[in-house]
Scaffold this active site. Structure first.
Site, PDB file in Angstrom:
ATOM      1  N   LYS A  70       0.807  -1.227   0.000  1.00  0.00           N
ATOM      2  CA  LYS A  70       0.000   0.000   0.000  1.00  0.00           C
ATOM      3  C   LYS A  70       0.840   1.277   0.000  1.00  0.00           C
ATOM      4  O   LYS A  70       0.434   2.289  -0.553  1.00  0.00           O
ATOM      5  CB  LYS A  70      -0.939   0.008   1.210  1.00  0.00           C
ATOM      6  CG  LYS A  70      -2.064  -1.021   1.132  1.00  0.00           C
ATOM      7  CD  LYS A  70      -3.119  -0.609   0.118  1.00  0.00           C
ATOM      8  CE  LYS A  70      -4.259  -1.597   0.020  1.00  0.00           C
ATOM      9  NZ  LYS A  70      -5.164  -1.289  -1.099  1.00  0.00           N
ATOM     10  N   GLU A 112      -9.684   7.325   2.325  1.00  0.00           N
ATOM     11  CA  GLU A 112     -10.605   6.395   2.965  1.00  0.00           C
ATOM     12  C   GLU A 112      -9.818   5.154   3.352  1.00  0.00           C
ATOM     13  O   GLU A 112      -8.757   4.884   2.800  1.00  0.00           O
ATOM     14  CB  GLU A 112     -11.714   5.995   1.990  1.00  0.00           C
ATOM     15  CG  GLU A 112     -11.404   4.774   1.110  1.00  0.00           C
ATOM     16  CD  GLU A 112     -10.280   4.996   0.101  1.00  0.00           C
ATOM     17  OE1 GLU A 112      -9.976   6.174  -0.199  1.00  0.00           O
ATOM     18  OE2 GLU A 112      -9.698   4.000  -0.393  1.00  0.00           O
ATOM     19  N   SER A 164       1.291  -9.789  -1.042  1.00  0.00           N
ATOM     20  CA  SER A 164       1.065  -8.335  -1.057  1.00  0.00           C
ATOM     21  C   SER A 164       1.258  -7.688   0.306  1.00  0.00           C
ATOM     22  O   SER A 164       1.510  -6.492   0.384  1.00  0.00           O
ATOM     23  CB  SER A 164      -0.338  -8.041  -1.570  1.00  0.00           C
ATOM     24  OG  SER A 164      -1.301  -8.726  -0.791  1.00  0.00           O
TER      25      SER A 164
END
Lengths: 406, 323, 406, 323
Positions: A83, A105, A376
């Protein structure tokens, strides 16, 4: 502005000038490296973010599946997942654009924590919208964001999860668009976000492509990545798209079933690419989980990070053209994938990534001799969920549940 | 000098909607004015009201629409509820959730409209996905039952066709900017339905021109940045927007935050052809709960107050210059 | 076998042959790279562990202190701390030695999780001893170890913390020494452990030394690292010891006070190098927190990982010779350091590492123009503790506590 | 052939501890035997007992030591409690904790020993740090009050000196292998105190020689790997160790797990000169709790049983070969 028919800019008029401004900045800074933007981005991802991440050949998985299994280790990025690649890129871009405030968000909190970290690192005020339900069940991530100096605004509306948080962030942006940048957390939303986020995330595949050739001497037969919104998916796939010999598998959250309960407006899965239909959500035409009438349904997955009723428009297009194969595994296969990697390789993967590992277990024979799986993120954040869900089931790959009671 | 709008261009191209809006208050009507334009012109300054269909039930909505009509609303917007109302503030968001909880569907919505006969023309306000998904063919419905089957591309035409059948005069889509509006604009043209666009405080220059070249019925002037919702004052942005729009020959109606007669007066005073009131009315409905249309009288009274406010604004307004 | 007078092998006779065997293996595999041991270790630390870790120049700390502050980012190592450097090295060494089983002690759980990860990665059965109190207050780490396939054995004796866990692991080893390797978690214990662990950890300083010269063009004026047992300390310092121009600061846990309560056998700190006296504990002669009679006292620190009454014998020696400067900061300074780095740099440090950052804040003027601070681990594990401790205090650097209540 | 031990080497070098241990059971005493060697030789096979000083109080310990002596113990080990008893199993660990909770200090320990007059010689068993830290000078004490002040290096001599004054005959240090024992060995020599070393099942070859060259009093043969604690059987390791030690001319006593008379018999049968019993006695003390030395009678009876077991073993043992 589109990928085939997918994509576009389906947003309130008030946001259109900001999207145009962002498109302009994207072209100048990201595509043309104006003012050395991309150089600074890469440098900060190296020194602050910990890139490059390793491509690790596994001993035990390779033996188990009798083929070469490599893991792309995005779990080692600062913050614990891919991320940050996107969050840092966008916050830095906002700084170059002269914006004074960051909003974002978050669902499970991964994108929120990444954005809060990036904003602290770059000294930008930051507010994160998060559904009330998610705030209550993801306390540690709320604490992390606040420790990084971000404000966390609970969203009380609806079911209090990701969808409501996105809606509320769009509302904030519609009010503050002139000085504020909205850091969207995946390859979704209106143009240019899907391209922008993809480009920041494409470092995953770019590194992996170079690493696998260095370590295995050739391109892989397949790349497997989980897909929710699709940012790690597009990040892992993008550089391989022109390599026709490399099969690309997007593994979605099959939840408990692939059927939709139209009456209740609930999908017990998040398998948008596999089962969704075309529609417009959050600014883009893409595949969606929706009722016949066009109401967006509540998606479900044991993995909060995949739990989204939409998906990136570029992935919709790549599935439409056949370049990407959409697949899914259910909650149980993902939980087994989580336990298997933890137990066999000493890597506790995120529940999101565990879907890719679940797919590997069930379909390794179709994946060729040389496989890259994108891990991930790391699974520390998922421990409580996994324990709860493991207790409910008789999982092949899990330790006896009693061992957790001692 | 009047800048080019869809109206003036249509006139030149011989389109059936040929018309001329006079900026002096609509005294001079073109013969081919749409229902909406006519309603604004005839009742200048116009009061445009919004409520959500199905809040708290479709039966109540029928009674409430009639109350708005009685109270003097010149145009009535009916919200067709969508699950992700990203452009709405908390008040209308809650109304939409009540309507969805009541099970309101597009089919029922159109049935309601079929049933209504009001003096004021009706518009539907909804999000683009609701328009795209309406009335899929049987083949497409079948495809949704299983995984990854071929699917017909969504299409806006069934929705527009049904809207025309039901007698709706216009459509407002808060998440459809001019850049994406081609298909819907074409369908609306084919069915003589107006497509209203929103002009935001951030809309300027080329983008303003592009919007004004597509708008029909009226330009929905967003009074301030942000979402819908009743507020206590009128923002500077309203004045700025009306100034920017002064040269375009299309009616301008101001919405987002109008809650009292005095607001209406001030907005009309600033040069608007109409005011749009939504959250203030939805609040009344919310306060009365379900039952036998208990909010009808109060709605009617509120509309009357607002209409009077708008008229007061007109009296106080300076004489507009002739174009 | 010793560092000056410090070190040695003060263990039960039954363990001596195992120590000799380990010493032999240390010399062959570690020092002489027999069978390519060190090559394999380095390769696995790269691909599995995520090395090298970045040396990051900070923007905001450098500005705050008006000098160049660099952070060595051990928080990015797989597992979240430098601990894996040692755990992987020792488990791999055990494999080369033909051992069939791994045991280890753990306090807060960091060394236990690192060992469990390494053992899973290398397919070695693994048991971790952990005090009952620690088991109860460090549940997530217990889960992580068990998910990695390790058995976690709660130790019910005494106060149920690190000391008891070490004692119990020594007892296991005394019974199973023939087929079992005891992975000691720091540069403590009998010879050759202090050297062995130091050598595995010295990669920290080796990388940092190369990186700082590359990035800043010269050696630093000082290196600052926290010190409990001292493995990150020696890891960071070792390669700099011959560089006389580089000052080395070992920052201990000052707890709430530097005084010892002789009567209760309690030290409200873990500042062994700063206040301890020479004695023998857990196999080595070193500085200790002890009563006049020689009973080991209970140490205390807000940071569980520093909470140990002993310290590595080599550090005792380096302090004795003046090469390393022993210092300490109290709990409050560490908590402020935690919040400050989180807020200013978007890096949530371990409470251990926060001591080094607390020292930086209080003494930056003495550290020269170019400073390297070792961020030994990440602070996700410490969130609950920090919240509790922050609520009790009025901390300069913390966000308002109310923000955590929302 | 007898391999070299500290005893035989001392003889050659004219040391005052010159003595010869005969493997046939100690009939033939060398004139300079230590108290401990004499006790083993005279009472062959010897029973060596262990309890922790201060468990549950020093007053109780005095009574218990006297009970052991009455019951026929030939040597008595007294544990001086240390906070980190890493070589002990749960039983003795708990005893040590009880003693520490009772506030037992080295000073009080020596006062107790001063007070005792038993037929059986006494040994102290403790960890090395207790020996190192005993009796620091006033200067060193002062240094501990503040931070990082200069400190005298710890020294084993004050402890050994005090032990000799108190009449202790030997010292056992479970965490002190031969490699680290130089200073303590020297100090013990200077004060005619025996230093007992432990021989583990893993002790072989050169290391065994090194230990045997330093041991005095007796070799403490560890019956099995692991920690102290009563067990239900005698391990093979005991037999193996005794075989390995057969050629060394020093008394061998077996400990770690001896709990019953039958064990004692078997161990002596296997060639040991004595058996060491600790946990079985500590268990008795633990079961009786605090009070007016309530375990004394039971301790005395247990010692009697064990001593008889050891004697039984001797009768069953094959005649040892002459050295």
């Amino acid at each position: 502005r589109t990928f085939g028919d997918y994509g576009g800019q389906y947003v309130p008029e008030a946001l259109m000038p900001a999207l145009q401004e962002l498109e302009d900045a994207y072209e100048r800074y990201v595509l043309e490296n104006e003012d050395g933007f991309m150089d600074e981005f890469s440098e900060r991802m190296r020194d602050f973010g910990g890139r490059p991440t390793p491509l690790q050949r596994t001993d035990r998985l390779s033996e188990r599946y009798d083929r070469e299994i490599y893991l792309k280790r995005e779990d080692l990025v600062h913050g614990g997942a891919h991320k940050l690649n996107n969050a840092l890129g966008q916050v830095l871009l906002a700084k170059y654009m002269g914006k004074e405030r960051i909003i974002a968000e978050t669902g499970a909190g991964q994108h929120g924590t990444a954005t809060a970290m990036a904003a602290a690192h770059l000294d930008m005020p930051c507010e994160i919208y998060m559904g009330r339900t998610d705030v209550n069940r993801q306390r540690p991530n709320v604490y992390r964001m606040r420790m990084n100096g971000a404000a966390v605004n609970p969203v009380e509306a609806g079911s209090g999860t990701l969808k409501e948080a996105i809606n509320e962030t769009l509302r904030d942006w519609a009010t503050t668009v002139e000085n504020t940048h909205y850091v969207i957390g995946s390859v979704v939303g209106p143009h240019p976000f899907p391209r922008l986020v993809r480009d920041f995330q494409s470092v995953i595949g770019a590194e992996a492509r170079e690493q696998i050739q260095e370590q295995a001497g050739r391109l892989p037969d397949s790349v497997v990545a989980c897909a929710g919104g699709g940012s790690n998916t597009m990040g892992a796939f993008h550089e391989f798209v022109p390599d026709e010999s490399v099969d690309l598998y997007a593994v979605e959250a099959g939840g408990s079933s692939l059927d939709i309960d139209e009456k209740e407006g609930v999908a017990p899965n998040s398998a948008t690419l596999s089962t969704g239909t075309d529609g417009v959500l959050h600014g883009a035409l893409t595949k969606l989980l929706q009722t016949d009438d066009g109401q967006i349904v509540e998606s479900h997955s044991v993995s909060a990070g995949l739990d989204y009723a939409g998906v990136g428009p570029e992935l919709s297009r790549l599935v439409e053209t056949g370049r990407v194969t959409p697949t899914s595994v259910d909650d149980e296969a993902a939980l087994n994938g989580f336990h298997r990697l933890s137990n066999l390789e000493g890597i506790i993967p995120a529940l999101e990534s565990s879907h890719a590992l679940g797919y590997l277990e069930e379909n390794y024979e179709e994946l060729g001799d040389l496989v890259v799986v994108n891990v991930s993120g790391r699974g520390d954040k998922d421990l409580e969920t996994v324990l709860e869900e493991t207790e409910k089931r008789d999982l092949d790959a899990a330790p006896d549940v009693e061992v957790f009671d001692a | 000098m009047s800048r080019e709008t869809r109206a003036s261009r249509s006139e030149r191209t011989g389109n059936e909607v040929t018309r001329e809006l006079r900026a002096d208050g609509g005294e001079q009507l073109a013969t081919t004015d749409s229902d909406i334009e006519a309603a604004i012109r005839e009742n200048h300054p116009a009061l445009i009201t919004y409520i959500t269909a199905g809040d708290p039930s479709l039966e109540d909505t029928k009674a409430y629409v009639e109350a708005l009509d009685r109270g003097g609303a010149d145009l009535i917007e009916l919200g067709l509820p969508f699950s992700e109302p990203t452009a709405e503030g908390p008040t209308i968001q809650a109304a939409i959730n009540r309507a969805l909880d009541a099970g309101t569907t597009p089919g029922q919505f159109f049935d309601l409209v079929d049933d209504l006969s009001t003096e004021a023309p009706l518009l539907v306000m909804t999000y683009y996905n609701m328009i795209l998904q309406y009335g899929p063919s049987e083949a497409s419905r079948a495809s949704k039952a299983g995984a990854a089957k071929p699917q017909n591309k969504p299409d806006v035409r069934p929705f527009v066709e049904r809207a025309a059948d039901a007698g709706l005069s216009g459509i407002i889509v808060p998440d459809l900017p001019a850049e994406e509006a081609g298909p819907l604009r074409d369908a609306c043209d084919d069915h003589d339905i107006d497509l209203v666009f929103i002009v935001a405080p951030t809309t300027e220059g080329e983008r303003l021109d592009r919007i004004m070249s597509q708008v029909s019925g009226f330009a929905y002037v967003q009074a301030r940045l942000g979402t819908t919702g009743a507020r206590a004052d009128v923002s500077n942005a309203t004045h700025d927007s009306l100034t920017r729009l002064a040269d375009y020959d299309v009616p301008k109606a101001v919405g987002f935050g109008v809650s009292e007669g005095d607001h209406a007066a001030e907005i009309v005073d600033a040069g608007a052809d109409g005011v749009i009131v939504g959250s203030a009315l939805v609040d009344i409905i919310a306060n009365h709960g379900a039952g036998d249309a208990p909010a009808a009288d109060e709605l009617e009274a509120k509309v009357r107050e607002l209409k009077q406010g708008a008229r007061r604004g007109r009296e106080e307004a300076p004489e507009p210059e002739q174009p």
